[in-house]
Design an enzyme around this catalytic site. Sequence first.
Site, mmCIF file in Angstrom:
data_model
loop_
_atom_site.group_PDB
_atom_site.id
_atom_site.type_symbol
_atom_site.label_atom_id
_atom_site.label_comp_id
_atom_site.label_asym_id
_atom_site.label_seq_id
_atom_site.Cartn_x
_atom_site.Cartn_y
_atom_site.Cartn_z
ATOM 1 N N ASP A 246 0.781 -1.219 -0.024
ATOM 2 C CA ASP A 246 0.104 -0.083 0.054
ATOM 3 C C ASP A 246 1.073 1.344 -0.013
ATOM 4 O O ASP A 246 2.145 1.306 0.396
ATOM 5 C CB ASP A 246 -0.716 0.010 1.252
ATOM 6 C CG ASP A 246 -2.021 0.946 1.027
ATOM 7 O OD1 ASP A 246 -2.063 1.935 0.101
ATOM 8 O OD2 ASP A 246 -3.213 0.903 1.787
HETATM 9 C C1 BGC Z 1 -5.109 3.336 0.224
HETATM 10 C C2 BGC Z 1 -5.123 2.294 -1.192
HETATM 11 C C3 BGC Z 1 -5.281 3.068 -2.651
HETATM 12 C C4 BGC Z 1 -3.684 3.720 -2.425
HETATM 13 C C5 BGC Z 1 -3.515 4.494 -3.788
HETATM 14 C C6 BGC Z 1 -3.877 4.347 -0.049
HETATM 15 O O1 BGC Z 1 -3.934 5.340 0.660
HETATM 16 O O2 BGC Z 1 -5.135 2.631 1.267
HETATM 17 O O3 BGC Z 1 -6.290 1.693 -0.950
HETATM 18 O O4 BGC Z 1 -5.150 2.273 -3.422
HETATM 19 O O5 BGC Z 1 -3.612 4.576 -1.226
HETATM 20 O O6 BGC Z 1 -4.465 5.578 -3.856
#
Ligand code: BGC
Length: 717
Positions: A246
């Site tokens: 993530d």
């Molecule tokens: C989130 C993810 C997301 C990623 C990219 C993160 O803060 O937890 O779900 O895909 O950002 O935007």
Amino acid sequence: MIIVEFDIERVISEMTVDEKISLLVGAGVLWLPDNPAPRVKGEAGETRPIERLGIPGMVLADGPAGLRIDPERENDENKYHATAFPVETMLASTWNRNLLRKVGEAMGEEVKEYGVDILLAPAINIHRNPLCGRNFEYYSEDPLLTGEMAASFVEGVQSQGVGACLKHFVVNEQETNRMTVDTIVSERALREIYLKPFEIAIKKAKPWTVMSSYNKLNGKYTSQNKWLLKDVLRDEWGFDGLVMTDWFAGDNAAEQIKSWNDLLMPGNTYQIFKHRRPEIEEIKEAYERGDITDEMLNERVRTILKVLVKTPSFRGYKYSNKPNLDEHAKVSYEAGCEGVVLLKNENTLPLSPDTKIALFGTGQIETIRGGTGSGETHPRYTINFLDGAIEKGLNVDMELAEFYRKKVSDFRATDYVITKGQWGEDIIPRLPQDFFSEEDIEKYASRNDVGIFIITRISGEGVDRKLEEGDFYLTDDELSIMSKLSNVFRKQGKKFIVVLNIGSPIEVEGWKNLCDAILLVWQPGQEAGRIFADVISGKVNPSGKLPTTFPKRYEDVPSRSFPGEPKDNPQTVVYDEDIYVGYRYYDTFRVEPAFEFGFGLSYTTFEYSNLKLYRDGGDIVVTFEIKNTGDMAGKEVAQIYVRAPRGKIDKPYQELKGFEKTKLLEPGETQKMEIKIPVSSLASFNGHCWIVEKGEYEIRVGASSRDIRLIGKYVLD
Ligand code: BGC
């Protein structure tokens, strides 16, 4: 034209160590200044190209309710809107695999036609607690429903030649301190509840990618946990796609690579978190120390390249920037219609065509299409409840409607101005609701046939919901207008209806008797108003069922440790309710919910009959019939719960082991249902391995978890 085959092994053998490492670290925080411009504005990230070897970058973008990219670009007249679909919780309320596939196909086409390679969806964490700020982005409290919905969605997305991403792997059921919190969970609960949806979707739909989560799992960041990413994910389940972190997750790039987390996203984390060092440097140093071997680098690079060669970017796909938004609007509408859950209906809905409707609540103007954060969307439009009702020709009190339009715009221009937060997000002050006297309401009640009040809630990434008025609880303001409306309309012999435009359960027990009907429209995406209008008028017969329990009181929720200890700054969250999540808890410990898992009414009635069970290889086959015994066409979701015999391991009272939605059944029509339950799915994890207990199983076929219509016995020996 000479087509030179891209031979992954040959390319790996030609790559320098630096090139290999560069492929493992995303291209950086491209939305910050001084970085290369993103290829698709609003995307979440990219991988680094290696031009010398003909390796393009891949483009990754969110999210679960629709492709999240910026609709506008500088010096460009064109617009880049993507469809806003219902949020995942609403999609799961359809219990309709075909529909999920269709939604996936539509989203996948937008991903492909806007030049994106991987959609960062579906999100498949579990509804452990109603206050998780991202519940709307997740499907359900049940692992089977979650896994099945995810599998169909992934199949749909990937049928378009782009990749899907199962996230967030794993036990990321809260937003409070999500980047550091240590989730402590038994291996049994982990495997039966939290890993299960990933396992189902991986085995059924082969997603190209998985995103590890922010949190720690039993002491180790999930992105730095080899047991999770190698032993379980790849060796046990056979996952052969890539694992990405993530965004900015974990604290040690070299550990991530060593633990089989192939890709670190978005790359250049130090651009946001000043205490971090460039991942590339950290990995290079570990390589030079001999801590990361050539074999490790090659393995990660191979995994990434295997996904990369499937992408539109690699294949040189000429995207149009013109996805079929009109077609997809229809898919969004259809999915929304099937996800509406009718929670209460005392001879009230559907409304007859000439019913005069008084619509109350600022949510008729400021309808919530979805949540915030990376699950947000930027559609061409959102039809609010009022405009949907007008467009569909419902007989709405227009003077009241115009009053609301003016009131909301005056509020927003004066005391309740919308401002921007630190990330550029909208900060939207909550509007008052109780600005009518009893006399005002009497006037509206006497000239209309029904009153409808809309309650809205919104939440999103980064913060959990609050156990407060205005969030889990109604405000005094909301309660006060609701009781006035209820009194006055009912005194005049008229019906009063409440519409819930929310992303996750709120408290309903205290007020549900104030109204004659409750319609849960969740956060239904861009077609909100049309869906609302067609369901209340009976053009659409609701067929959604709850994928998550509405508890009577928050105190009844089993995950009492949420969001961890110490309360003011949680470092650890112990999942001490273990496997007793959602209905598994309420049923086993005899706690009465407000609305149970699997519940949802229809404008017609269904009769279940003729249950038969037989064994076919590894499956127990359950057959029965469902007849529409009412006078309106409708669909029913048949659910199969299994009660295990008393054996060596404690079991919940019952568990969902199969489900199927009927086709649209005309009045009097019968459908024969056949649902297979793999015997292996009856297994529990005893701490070391999966075991299926011998003995007599009760096969319970129902319209909800507490409305069991047919019971059969099946003996496993
Ligand atoms: C989130 C993810 C997301 C990623 C990219 C993160 O803060 O937890 O779900 O895909 O950002 O935007």
